[in-house]
Design an enzyme around this catalytic site. Sequence first.
Site, PDB file in Angstrom:
ATOM      1  CG  ASP A  82      -2.054   0.876   1.250  1.00  0.00           C
ATOM      2  OD1 ASP A  82      -2.416   1.345   0.164  1.00  0.00           O
ATOM      3  OD2 ASP A  82      -2.637   1.117   2.324  1.00  0.00           O
ATOM      4  CG  HIS A 180      -5.534   7.462   4.117  1.00  0.00           C
ATOM      5  ND1 HIS A 180      -4.672   8.192   3.352  1.00  0.00           N
ATOM      6  CD2 HIS A 180      -5.910   6.398   3.368  1.00  0.00           C
ATOM      7  CE1 HIS A 180      -4.511   7.584   2.182  1.00  0.00           C
ATOM      8  NE2 HIS A 180      -5.254   6.500   2.169  1.00  0.00           N
TER       9      HIS A 180
HETATM   10 ZN   LIG Z   1      -4.811   4.858   1.005  1.00  0.00          ZN
END
Ligand SMILES: [Zn+2]
Length: 301
Positions: A82, A180
């Site tokens: 990620d 996020h």
């Molecule tokens: Zn992300």
Amino acid sequence: MGLISSTRMLEKARSEGYGIVAFNVHSLDMLYAVVEAADELKSPVILQTTVGSVKSLGADNIVTAAEKASNQFNVPVALHLDHCTDYSVLVKCIRAGYTSVMIDASMHPFEENVKRTNEVMAIAKHLDINVEAELGKVGGVEDDIVVSEDEAQKAVPAECVEFIERTDVPTLAPAIGTAHGIYKGDPDIDFDRIHAIAQLVNVPLVLHGGSAIPDEDVKRCISLGMAKMNVSTELKNAYSAAIRDHFIKTPEALDPRQYLSKAKQAAKDLVHSKILLVGCAGKADEIQENERKKSHLVVAN
Ligand SMILES: [Zn+2]
């Protein structure tokens, strides 16, 4: 069947209108919680780790554990890196056996993002691995990438088209208003923008910041073309809350197996709920069958 690329499973998900969840894992029992829960629902699943977890656990250890779990259980599993901004870490993870990587050059101007994504595509096109890139900037905190509310920028549909044409990247994460972490209020998702982008590009789109988005909004994003949803914070919260709860009730506890088994179960419950939400339960067999056919074709060639 071992780890597989996420490209084909995400293409299938987008074309059939369901989503696949990518869960960020930070330990062996979190990794197993995700794969066991996917197996119980006969669902494809994506395990993902941040660069921070690669540094703390080691890429080889993560790949070994993910590979073992993918062989032990009968569901399609991909392993994704990620938000990687560092080319050398990305290459290290590909060499170790990751089957999908995200090159995040979204903090750079468009031309630089194209250039950096193409550097990764130059390697990936020779291998059966997925590549994800980001356009616009997703707000919030992910590992050591911090994007303030003011800096967060939504992806421009016309740029998404040009970006795909110039990089051939197989999955795209356009920033569309999610962030996020856990939201302070409700997320302000730009559904019109998702629709506009999805009309113009046919690659699977990725929904970052998938934690705690209201269920109806998640379903709407998926119906518009978002085929991968990332869930990190909510899984961490479920796992940690179970441990915290155990120590509040029994402060003298010292056997990790007792509190880790509760944490693992809490993580599994969360994974179950997200898989059911995005509609990929029961899709494992079809995807595995497609992968087997593909590997036969490769052998036949
Ligand atoms: Zn992300």
